[in-house]
Design a protein around this motif. Structure first.
Motif, mmCIF file in Angstrom:
data_model
loop_
_atom_site.group_PDB
_atom_site.id
_atom_site.type_symbol
_atom_site.label_atom_id
_atom_site.label_comp_id
_atom_site.label_asym_id
_atom_site.label_seq_id
_atom_site.Cartn_x
_atom_site.Cartn_y
_atom_site.Cartn_z
ATOM 1 N N THR A 178 0.812 -1.229 0.000
ATOM 2 C CA THR A 178 0.000 0.000 0.000
ATOM 3 C C THR A 178 0.841 1.274 0.000
ATOM 4 O OG1 THR A 178 -0.166 -0.059 2.409
ATOM 5 C CG2 THR A 178 -1.920 -1.150 1.157
ATOM 6 N N ALA A 179 2.187 1.142 0.036
ATOM 7 C CA ALA A 179 3.043 2.333 -0.017
ATOM 8 C C ALA A 179 2.973 2.972 -1.392
ATOM 9 C CB ALA A 179 4.484 1.957 0.313
ATOM 10 N N ASP A 180 3.172 4.278 -1.453
ATOM 11 C CA ASP A 180 3.180 4.978 -2.731
ATOM 12 C C ASP A 180 4.379 4.538 -3.553
ATOM 13 O OD1 ASP A 180 2.399 6.912 -4.694
ATOM 14 O OD2 ASP A 180 4.037 8.164 -3.980
ATOM 15 N N PHE A 181 4.109 4.077 -4.764
ATOM 16 C CA PHE A 181 5.170 3.638 -5.659
ATOM 17 C C PHE A 181 5.359 4.688 -6.749
ATOM 18 C CE2 PHE A 181 6.477 0.501 -9.171
ATOM 19 C CZ PHE A 181 7.817 0.611 -8.853
ATOM 20 N N SER A 182 5.887 5.846 -6.345
ATOM 21 C CA SER A 182 6.145 6.948 -7.265
ATOM 22 C C SER A 182 7.526 7.508 -6.970
ATOM 23 C CB SER A 182 5.103 8.062 -7.107
ATOM 24 O OG SER A 182 3.810 7.590 -7.376
ATOM 25 N N GLY A 183 8.255 7.887 -8.030
ATOM 26 C CA GLY A 183 9.590 8.431 -7.847
ATOM 27 C C GLY A 183 10.631 7.331 -7.752
ATOM 28 N N LYS A 184 11.773 7.680 -7.189
ATOM 29 C CA LYS A 184 12.896 6.744 -7.102
ATOM 30 C C LYS A 184 12.655 5.775 -5.952
ATOM 31 C CE LYS A 184 16.096 9.924 -9.322
ATOM 32 N NZ LYS A 184 17.342 10.722 -9.230
#
Length: 241
Positions: free
Chosen positions: A158-164
């Motif tokens: 559920t963690a945000d998977f955006s960016g590095k």
């Protein structure tokens, strides 16, 4: 201090730790910064060899080659793939466990709702293991998916998977977990039934859900890494992006 910052601090203070310190537990590692192991005529990747054993992900068709730029391998999201067939004997198949690692810059916005496969090996969905980017509830998410011979089991994070980001798909032989920057999903029971058909980067092993996500690291390790080793591997990948 946030967990990601703690991990990156640990990497900085770790005396130049490298995944090679895992020894025989590091089964394969592709690093796009190792240009001596990447063949990319005209900036298009024809061959990408791993650091450990020289496992060679290749693409013979020029139009299906991803781009090499700024230390990332960047597929086009349409048909770009790098393949190795069959899966080498040193990479766990069947019910044997492993951890699949990915590190890169997940720059696709949630408005693009199509799923994208980061790294996979096996054959069809019930006989494969793979890392997938998806959109759930309007946000980017990551998960490991593993076939058990009759169905495909997923462990959504559920963690945000955006960016590095660093993604680890932990497959221990009886359960699967997805970690994003070291933060774990709930475990899901799964006994893998992975075949040795092929390894495929930037799409599933059957060629569906192509990716356009810039990738710097792909790796496979043994499943029984200690928590400290996993934290160091996560920190290394994050610190190198």
């Amino acid at each position: 201090m946030r967990f990601r910052e703690i991990l990156m601090t640990a990497a900085t203070q770790g005396g130049g730790w490298s995944p090679r310190a895992l020894g025989s537990s590091l089964l394969a590692w592709w690093d796009a910064r190792r240009t001596d192991l990447v063949t990319a005529p005209g900036g298009l990747v024809e061959s990408w060899k791993d650091i450990v054993a020289g496992y060679d992900l290749t693409q013979a068709t020029g139009a299906a080659r991803p781009t090499l730029a700024d230390g990332y391998v960047i597929p086009d999201g349409v048909d770009d793939t790098l393949d190795l067939a069959p899966v080498p004997a040193g990479i766990p198949t069947g019910a044997n466990g492993c951890i699949l690692w990915w590190g890169g810059n997940q720059n696709v916005l949630p408005a693009t709702t199509a799923s994208m496969a980061l790294f996979a090996y096996g054959s069809t969905g019930v006989f494969t293991r793979q890392l997938i980017r998806q959109v759930s509830s309007g946000s980017n998410r990551a998960y490991v998916g593993v076939g058990n011979g009759s169905g495909s089991i997923t462990a959504p994070n559920t963690a945000d998977f955006s960016g590095k980001r660093c993604v680890a798909g932990i497959i221990d032989g009886t359960a699967i977990v997805t970690e994003v920057d070291g933060v774990a999903s709930s475990p899901e029971a799964c006994v893998p039934a992975t075949t040795s058909t092929r390894i495929r980067a930037f799409t599933t092993s059957t060629g569906t859900t192509p990716s356009s996500i810039p990738t710097r690291h792909l790796a496979v390790t043994r499943a029984d890494l200690t928590s400290g080793q996993k934290a160091l591997m996560t920190a290394y990948i994050l610190g190198s992006l």
